[in-house]
Scaffold this active site. Sequence first.
Site, PDB file in Angstrom:
ATOM      1  N   GLN A  25       0.823  -1.203   0.000  1.00 44.08           N
ATOM      2  CA  GLN A  25       0.000   0.000   0.000  1.00 44.08           C
ATOM      3  C   GLN A  25       0.861   1.259   0.000  1.00 44.08           C
ATOM      4  OE1 GLN A  25      -3.219   0.226  -0.258  1.00 44.08           O
ATOM      5  NE2 GLN A  25      -3.551   2.404   0.193  1.00 44.08           N
ATOM      6  N   GLU A  26       1.935   1.244   0.777  1.00 43.15           N
ATOM      7  CA  GLU A  26       2.754   2.444   0.918  1.00 43.15           C
ATOM      8  C   GLU A  26       3.529   2.781  -0.349  1.00 43.15           C
ATOM      9  OE1 GLU A  26       2.847   4.644   3.124  1.00 43.15           O
ATOM     10  OE2 GLU A  26       2.127   3.816   5.011  1.00 43.15           O
ATOM     11  N   SER A  27       4.192   1.778  -0.936  1.00 44.80           N
ATOM     12  CA  SER A  27       5.100   2.093  -2.041  1.00 44.80           C
ATOM     13  C   SER A  27       5.087   1.092  -3.185  1.00 44.80           C
ATOM     14  CB  SER A  27       6.534   2.173  -1.507  1.00 44.80           C
ATOM     15  OG  SER A  27       6.987   0.877  -1.119  1.00 44.80           O
ATOM     16  N   TYR A  81      -7.025   3.537   3.770  1.00 43.69           N
ATOM     17  CA  TYR A  81      -5.734   2.922   4.062  1.00 43.69           C
ATOM     18  C   TYR A  81      -5.923   1.682   4.933  1.00 43.69           C
ATOM     19  CZ  TYR A  81      -0.895   2.828   5.937  1.00 43.69           C
ATOM     20  OH  TYR A  81       0.379   2.479   6.307  1.00 43.69           O
TER      21      TYR A  81
END
Length: 334
Positions: free
Chosen positions: A72-74, A170
């Site tokens: 999800q982050e990168s 998120y």
Amino acid sequence: MGPLRAAAAVSIGVGATAAVLVAGLVQAANENPAIGKVLSLSVPTKYRSLVEEAGKTCPEVSPNLLAALLTQESGFNPKASSPAGAQGIAQFMPSTWETHGIDGNSDGKRNVWDPEDAIPSAAGYLCDMAKDVNDVPGNKRNNMLAAYNAGSSAVHKYGGVPPYRETQNYVRSISALADVPSGGKITTTEQAATAINAASGKLGTPYSWGGGNTNGPSTGSCCSPNGSSGKNLKGFDCSGLTLYAYAKAGITLPRTAAQQYAASEPVKPGQKRPGDLLFYGNSPSSIHHVAIYVGSGYMIEAPRPGTSVRFSSIDSMSDLYAIARPLRHANKEI
């Protein structure tokens, strides 16, 4: 069940037709082992041991949860940076890195751009957030993830996941990925045939943004990046179609295209076979479209607003990013 033998002639685009063998294309193939019993998500090989080890930092964190967060982050991009200033594979803000970054590989440096430091730091930060919000009511994992995204003070202030759309999405996305069961095996040839046939049975169904579930076409939601709403239209969007098709074969898929990629096993282009999923975009986190490969250079897809489920050339979009094979688990919509 052996390979099916019927062929279907379908319309490809406007004013052109082609004979596409929906059945008979699914050939018997040797099954490959699953990517592992600890992780059910697709993790780049060079980061796999890091994720598996760091995912044992505390009881609140698992390898699958950590893999979902990094996806999800990168999208596992160690050079990722955000307009807000977040850096590296785990997207640490500089101030947070100063207080929570660790020298994971013991080389004498704490480098936010080095996954060997950033991945164990992310796990440690999750554990710290779990402690910080342990006394907050509600789902402890959701609160921990919300604290990672928005800060523990916001979780305390609102008594749980704060009412920020970004944070709520998120938490929802990471939870969906983290809950993909472990220990799955690669889709069988029969299951691939079932999925193709299920999708083919919906040819002509309208595209609806947010539409489609395990039961079939459904009313969608608002709104696509270009403002298209599916609220008044029953049908499928791209990932809704693949979700439905593979549900008919007893395969669990998450809801979005990016999540489906993370929950599937990548295959090399030369090894693709009918039933594999085709993902379009520029990176794991920017995947915007998914379709089912049916063979002979064609796919079945729910393309975009204003169209219907149809067969298309896999080259009809120029940004094919990856091909992946779903993992089979008990059927449960995520």
